[in-house]
Design a protein around this motif. Sequence first.
Motif: not given
Length: 481
Positions: A12-14, A17, A20, A73, A81, A325, A327
Amino acid sequence: MASDTSAVHPVDEKLPLWRLGAYGFQHILAFYSAAVIVPILVAGALHLPQETLIHLIDADLFTCGIASLLQAVGFGPVGVRLPLLQGVAFTAVGPMIAIGSAVGGGTPGLLSIYGSVIVAGIVSLLIAPYFAKLVRFFPPVVTGSIILVIGLALLPVAANDIVSGHGPGMVQDRVPLRSLCYGLGTLASIVIVQRLFRGFIATIAVLIGLCVGTLAAWLLGDAHFGGVASAPLVSVTQPFFFGTPVFHVVPILSMVIVMVITMVETIGNVYATGEIVGKTITREDIARTLRADGIATLLGGVFNSFPYTCFAENVGLVRMTGVKSRWVVAAAAVIMMLLGCLPKLGAIVAAVPSPVLGGAALAMFATVAVVGVQTLTRVDFNRQSNVIIVGTSIGLGMLATAQPHISDTFPAWAQIVFGSGITLGALSAIFLHLLFNVRRTLAVDPDAEIVPADLPDERILMGLPVEARKSEETERQRGFG
């Protein structure tokens, strides 16, 4: 009091940008060649024009993005997820070609495919909460037989492309030497890359081989990129672009079987990912995963694409990079949707000559057969029933593949079954397993947890390491043949 950031699970680590974007683009490179080759193969087999292929590639990438967002997501009870990238199920290639060819190919073939894909997606969505218990009806003797038949039945399609033939069911009596050189040269390029490199480069060996073969064909005047200039700069795929889907019972049955096998493979990928990222996988997680696959497949039929599943090569990439992650996959999904709106990119891919494509397809289809063999190594062949199941399924599958015109003697509704070695072999494996092993299967505890070792492992497709499994001990525990 300072917040405890260690409570955030790595999944769940964001990340920042820019990270990513970089990691997400790496995921796209790892899966790109395996993803776009499906529409290329289907379009080639159905004799679709280049403009149609461009649209199929764009629709594929756009829907891949939607499917990956659903899975990574998550929305309510949909999506596991986890960092799972979604792509077109390679297992569906053969059945889709058979479905489309049965109605003469072209746009009518696509509409027949989309009808079966939509219904298969709905079925997958409905049975998702119960499938964890149904997995016991698809042990290695069934899944291995089906995957092996799929790989073997697809080889004539690749061979036809290599020799610039007129169809997989026709013998090419004069083989153009230049076409053969393109096909074998592409195959050799893929093998050399896999021999010399490891890790990420090895995962894109097919993409490199396609680039090398296309470059050689372009230098010799046999690859043409005129369609790139004429393709629009930006375009968004439209639902039902080719018309209203056509629904027939037998194609739907064929695609449902494909989705069942795909769901079994997906469960294996979810367990592998859970182990990599350090999360325990529950039955509700399995249900969430399969709901996302079902909805993505349904959307695939609506947005002019195909069935969707978790991509095994990207599971290996998570292990290799250590970036857990989810994300990152979400970022990859957004990039894919943007790429799906760039028809010029699809036009470049559509310019790959058929012999070059055939060389790459030969490597990939043969490796699918190897995955089937790998799965069958977990089968107890001391049991005569298992020998009968595998032997009969392969025999019937190859009969319909080598002599596709045997279907002409059957009524129209049955022709797609007997005209497709994949469908006939798959139905045979399922029926014979129920006939010979149903009592042993029913004796298995329905509440027992799924054993990952019983599930197909497609990581071998991308040359990734596959851990040894204690197959004999597992099968004794589960009672599977």
